[in-house]
Scaffold this active site. Structure first.
Site, PDB file in Angstrom:
ATOM      1  N   ASP A   1       1.244   6.431  -1.422  1.00  0.00           N
ATOM      2  CA  ASP A   1       2.493   6.027  -2.047  1.00  0.00           C
ATOM      3  C   ASP A   1       2.137   5.400  -3.395  1.00  0.00           C
ATOM      4  OD1 ASP A   1       1.464   3.548  -1.392  1.00  0.00           O
ATOM      5  OD2 ASP A   1       3.006   3.052   0.074  1.00  0.00           O
TER       6      ASP A   1
ATOM      7  N   TYR B   1       2.025   6.854   8.943  1.00  0.00           N
ATOM      8  CA  TYR B   1       2.220   5.831   7.912  1.00  0.00           C
ATOM      9  C   TYR B   1       3.597   5.198   8.026  1.00  0.00           C
ATOM     10  CZ  TYR B   1       1.784   3.591   3.351  1.00  0.00           C
ATOM     11  OH  TYR B   1       1.705   2.667   2.331  1.00  0.00           O
TER      12      TYR B   1
ATOM     13  N   HIS C   1       6.746  11.551   2.716  1.00  0.00           N
ATOM     14  CA  HIS C   1       6.033  11.322   3.968  1.00  0.00           C
ATOM     15  C   HIS C   1       6.850  11.871   5.119  1.00  0.00           C
ATOM     16  CE1 HIS C   1       3.189   8.768   1.970  1.00  0.00           C
ATOM     17  NE2 HIS C   1       4.111   7.905   1.603  1.00  0.00           N
TER      18      HIS C   1
ATOM     19  N   GLU D   1      -8.183   0.518   2.071  1.00  0.00           N
ATOM     20  CA  GLU D   1      -7.711  -0.836   1.762  1.00  0.00           C
ATOM     21  C   GLU D   1      -8.236  -1.901   2.709  1.00  0.00           C
ATOM     22  OE1 GLU D   1      -5.585   1.814   1.909  1.00  0.00           O
ATOM     23  OE2 GLU D   1      -3.814   1.495   0.662  1.00  0.00           O
TER      24      GLU D   1
ATOM     25  N   GLU E   1       1.958   2.294  -4.423  1.00  0.00           N
ATOM     26  CA  GLU E   1       1.005   1.187  -4.346  1.00  0.00           C
ATOM     27  C   GLU E   1      -0.399   1.709  -4.099  1.00  0.00           C
ATOM     28  OE1 GLU E   1       1.499  -2.186  -4.758  1.00  0.00           O
ATOM     29  OE2 GLU E   1       3.500  -1.635  -5.455  1.00  0.00           O
TER      30      GLU E   1
ATOM     31  N   ASP F   1      -3.476   4.371   0.555  1.00  0.00           N
ATOM     32  CA  ASP F   1      -2.220   4.923   1.085  1.00  0.00           C
ATOM     33  C   ASP F   1      -1.572   5.899   0.108  1.00  0.00           C
ATOM     34  OD1 ASP F   1      -2.483   3.439   3.388  1.00  0.00           O
ATOM     35  OD2 ASP F   1      -1.315   1.748   2.614  1.00  0.00           O
TER      36      ASP F   1
ATOM     37  N   ARG G   1       5.347   3.142   5.878  1.00  0.00           N
ATOM     38  CA  ARG G   1       6.202   2.862   4.721  1.00  0.00           C
ATOM     39  C   ARG G   1       6.761   4.179   4.205  1.00  0.00           C
ATOM     40  NH1 ARG G   1       1.869  -0.804   3.923  1.00  0.00           N
ATOM     41  NH2 ARG G   1       2.551  -2.958   4.202  1.00  0.00           N
TER      42      ARG G   1
END
Length: 937
Positions: free
Chosen positions: A103, A331, A378, A14, A105, A101, A333
């Site tokens: 997740d 990570y 996670h 990203e 998103e 990532d 989040r």
């Protein structure tokens, strides 16, 4: 890490920072490039809609609701250049790894990249939860396919939020104010803050008293000689404390069965207990044990960073993002409190090194999450790697805020694997009989920590600033039953009940988490959104709702209560989780929510109501704009109803007798101030919180209709000096003299002497040798001295009142700086723009700070600070400006051409024709302007 011979791989992440770190862990044959976040999204406005779709009735939404909720995705203008670069690279490699990532998103970004790049080579999904060499090598060696269930869940969430925002926001435009927005989560978060403020507005304080005794033992052994004890009961009945009072009346709760002492009662009892013997009646000792806190998840990290470091949620997440991308933490989040076996081993090993073997429990600690609707498999947030680096190891590599956050994460992780804190707690009761034979019982508690255990590494903070810290000790003397004591002092002490505390970002995140609303990836953006929209402002750490928020939430509660219901919003999160798990179809969920379906999977209350579309359109005409823009306060002593009106130019007070405000028709178009009998009005000063509109304050604001306050009288003229609130801020006035407050002055603390100083401006400093007067004054660009037409700036506001004639003349004699003033240095140098490689700086402008690359400028948004703005955000803001192109230059007004000479006959004929035409042709009405606003989500 070498790739297969002759094979070239493109790894897409990203951000540039992430790309730079990962590229260092991969060998030759790997090209690592950034997508700069999301590459596609639903169109933001009509200009984003491709030409072939502009005629479609659903183009406004960007979602074809009649065709399986097919979404129209467009590449963002500021991503087109980067996409072109990625397309070119994709044609030059043999494989593509999508390393976004792990997740929803990140999964969606990976899917959008495939849809946009349309690569002809194999594509693999590469996932990891920390950016370390072993983790990256393992991710390359073990790729997987894109998880379409996760993509579907993210897409359903995006479409759901678009439908909610685009259908509900126009209702707010029509009934409250243009350009407002509603959102599935932001509206619920705003409601939580508004409800707390309502509680504060309804709160009535109560006073209660007790007695604090300083007691002494006759023969001290272990511990102190004296200690404090508080009166807890009188003649067997408990003494009233704050919890015994009704918050809305200030009276003792019915059936509480307590003794409510007032000041005279407490002082009288203290006097009657003076010189009386005190005796210990009960001693209870219990072991004290406190287990460590679980490692950080997203919400607890934001909460503790707010309490300990005073970081906003956005600041915490931006800082954590940098730490993650540069390989310092895992990570950030996540709502999992789990630690991997590798992490547990690393933590236990480091505890032994730093605190000794006694600080490590025999078995590793395992934690179970308590977050409602927890998801995303996670780890907890912890230091990265198999060997944790101590804060001392990384201090020179990190910025100040990065170091503070890393140390917080490191300490919490280490503490989570340490031994319990143990000790003992003691509860003591003491009795004395007054001279009037009243039995007064006093209580005291003590705590002794014999082994601090994990508290040596970490102590959690509390939202209550008066709360006692976990590692605090309260030592009492060694006491036994029937032991005599003497009172060194008996002090009556008064207390007042306090309204419920306002939410901070930390406590609001905690409330949302407990309700099951929102997700780790959304908490920071929710906090920012409700501030950017003007629904909430921050005063210190406290979050205060605006009157605009009251109007919006009032409308939603009356007409769309289900849309801001806590359980309903949480249930939608559950359904999205089920979509992510492959247990439900996204189309069924969206169909039920939007159109209504008794057999659908959406919330049944919405489904039976006919769905969102019908809900927001069917009864729109029944919503009374004037009513929703009126917030009732109270009825004053003269029977007038006092309300706050939310008007076009801000909130204001209005009062009238019952019935006066309903004489005319309701206000149209959300303009709450247009219709009805207006009654008395008074402006509400900016920054005044809703709960501060007490009857006394309202009366003060109505004085003179302008909210003025008398500071005193001018000793030289006898005229009153008034503090007023005007369009351009607070100012003082006396007779014909007026003067604005200085930047360093506050209306709340302004004194009469300061007001007199202000009214002395412009101040005559003296007369120059040539007979010209020299003045000191405050102007648009700050304090200055003036002699005739010559001006020079002063270094500070205070200097206006102290500068001497010699100093002023020396300033005026100095060469004038070029232009208005010397260019101020930039507030911050940010580095090169990742897109254009131009240097970016933040400067302070007339309308506040802005970021610039020398060609384009972008003002910082509300809530953003120069310190917190990231390079990626700055680059994106300037990219949006570039996409719009340079601002059009104003054209110079054309001079009217000289009138041609015309014969008198021609003039007469032309005038006659003009008059005849005017009589025959009626004047055309101006066409109504089309609405150009786009709903905000």
């Amino acid at each position: 890490m070498p790739s297969n011979a002759g094979t070239t791989r493109l790894v897409i992440v990203e951000s540039p920072a992430k790309a730079k770190t990962i590229s260092g862990y991969l060998g030759p044959g790997y090209v690592v490039e950034a997508s700069f976040g999301h590459v596609r999204d639903l169109p933001r406005n009509a200009a984003d809609v491709p030409a072939k779709y502009k005629g479609e009735p659903w183009a406004r939404l960007g979602v074809d609701v009649d065709n399986g909720f097919h979404a129209l995705y467009v590449v963002s203008a500021d991503r087109k250049q980067q996409i072109s670069k990625l397309v070119k690279l994709a044609k030059e490699v043999d494989e593509i790894f999508l390393a976004t990532d792990e997740d929803r998103e990140g999964e969606a970004i990976a899917w959008h990249l495939v849809e946009t790049l349309k690569p002809k080579v194999p594509v693999k999904r590469m996932v990891f939860h920390e950016i370390t060499k072993p983790a990256i090598q393992a991710a390359v060696a073990n790729p997987r396919e894109i998880d379409r269930d996760l993509v579907d869940a993210q897409e359903a969430r995006r479409i759901l939020d678009r439908l909610y925002g685009y259908e509900v926001s126009p209702v707010l435009w029509k009934k409250v104010m243009p350009k407002l927005s509603a959102g599935r989560v932001q509206s619920v978060a705003t409601r939580i803050v508004v409800e707390r403020e309502r509680q504060r507005m309804a709160f009535r304080t109560a006073e209660y008293w007790d007695i604090l005794a300083t007691l002494a033992v006759a023969k001290p052994g272990e511990g102190p000689r004296t200690f404090n004890a508080t009166l807890v009961a009188l003649n067997g009945d408990r003494i009233a404390t704050g919890k015994d009072f009704e918050p809305t009346t200030g009276r003792v709760r019915a059936g509480a069965g307590v003794v409510h002492l007032d000041e005279s009662g407490a002082r009288g009892l203290a006097a009657r207990l003076a010189d009386r013997p005190f005796t210990v009646t009960r001693v209870e000792e219990k072991p004290y044990r406190r287990r460590p806190y679980a490692p950080f998840i997203t919400s607890t990290l934001q909460q503790e960073a707010a309490r300990k470091l005073r970081f906003s949620s956005q600041q915490t997440m931006r800082t954590a993002q940098r730490l993650y991308e540069n390989g310092y933490i895992t990570y950030m989040r996540t709502d999992s409190v789990n630690l991997s076996e590798t992490a547990i081993t690393a933590a236990r090993r480091q505890i032994v090194e730093l605190y000794g073997e006694r600080s490590v429990p025999p078995e590793p600690r395992r934690y179970t999450g308590k977050v409602k609707n927890a998801q995303e498999a996670h780890e907890a947030i912890r230091p990265a790697g198999d060997n944790f680096r101590t804060p001392g190891d990384v201090a020179k590599e990190l910025s100040a805020e990065e170091f503070k956050l890393y140390e917080l994460i490191w300490r919490r992780t280490i503490a989570s694997q340490m031994t319990d804190a143990v000790g003992s707690s003691v509860s003591v009761r003491i009795r004395a009989v007054s001279s009037a034979q009243e039995e007064a019982d006093f209580g005291a508690t003590g705590k002794t920590i014999t082994d601090p255990g994990f508290l040596r590494a970490y102590v959690e903070s509390s939202d209550d600033e008066n709360a006692e810290a976990e590692d605090a000790e309260r030592r009492l003397p060694t006491l036994v039953k029937d032991q005599p004591l003497t009172a060194d002092e008996l002090a009556a002490q008064g207390h007042h009940t306090q309204p419920p505390s306002r939410y901070t970002e930390a406590s609001l995140v905690k409330a949302l988490e407990e309700l099951g609303i929102g997700r780790p990836s959304t908490y920071a953006s929710i906090m920012q959104t409700i501030q950017d929209r003007g629904y909430v402002v921050k005063r210190g750490q406290a979050m205060i709702p605006s009157f605009l928020a009251f109007a919006v939430i009032g409308l939603m509660e009356r007409h769309y209560p289900r849309l801001i219901d806590y359980d309903f919003t949480a249930s939608m999160e559950n359904e999205l989780d089920e979509i992510a798990g492959g247990d439900h179809a996204a189309v069924d969920f969206l169909t039920s929510f939007y159109f209504g379906s008794a057999n659908g999977t959406g919330d049944q209350a919405i489904a039976h109501a006919g769905g969102l579309k019908k809900l927001v359109t069917e009864n729109l005409s029944e919503i009374d704009a004037r009513s929703v823009n009126s917030i009732p306060l109270f009825t004053d002593d003269e029977g007038r109803e006092v309300v706050v009106r939310v008007g076009r130019y801000g909130p204001y007070l209005q009062r009238a007798l019952p019935g006066e405000q309903q004489v005319s028709t309701p206000a149209p178009s959300g303009e709450g101030e247009e219709g009805g009998s207006q009654g008395d009005r008074a402006p509400i000063p900016e920054g005044l919180a809703p709960d501060e509109l007490t009857p006394e304050k309202v009366h003060e604001l109505f004085l003179g209709g302008g909210g003025e306050r008398k500071l005193g009288d001018d000793p030289s003229t006898g005229e009153p000096i008034l503090l007023k609130s005007g369009r351009f801020g607070p100012y003082v006035a006396s007779g014909e003299r007026k003067s604005s407050l200085l930047r360093s002055q506050s209306p709340d603390s302004l004194t009469l002497d300061q007001a007199l100083q202000l009214l002395s401006l412009p101040r005559l400093v003296g007369v120059a040798p040539d007979g010209v007067e020299v003045f000191a004054n405050n102007g648009r660009y700050g304090p200055y001295v003036k002699r005739g037409e010559e001006f020079r700036s002063l270094e500070s506001e205070d200097k206006m009142f102290t500068v001497t004639l010699d100093e002023a003349l020396a300033l005026l004699a100095a060469p004038k700086t070029r232009g208005r003033r010397a260019a101020a240095p930039p507030l911050r140098e940010m580095g090169a723009d990742p897109l254009t490689e131009k240097p970016l700086v933040i400067k302070d402008g007339r309308f506040g700070p802005y970021v610039t690359d020398g060609e384009f400028n972008a003002s910082l948004r509300r809530g953003q600070t120069p310190e917190e703005l990231t390079l990626e955000q700055a680059s994106e803001m300037l990219a949006e400006k570039r996409a719009k192109g340079p601002a059009p230059k104003k054209k110079a007004a054309k001079k009217a051409a000289p009138a041609k000479k015309t014969t008198a006959a021609k003039k007469t004929t032309a005038a006659a024709k003009k008059t005849t035409a005017a009589k025959k042709t009626p004047a055309k009405k101006a066409a109504p302007k089309k609405a150009t606003s786009t709903p905000k989500e």
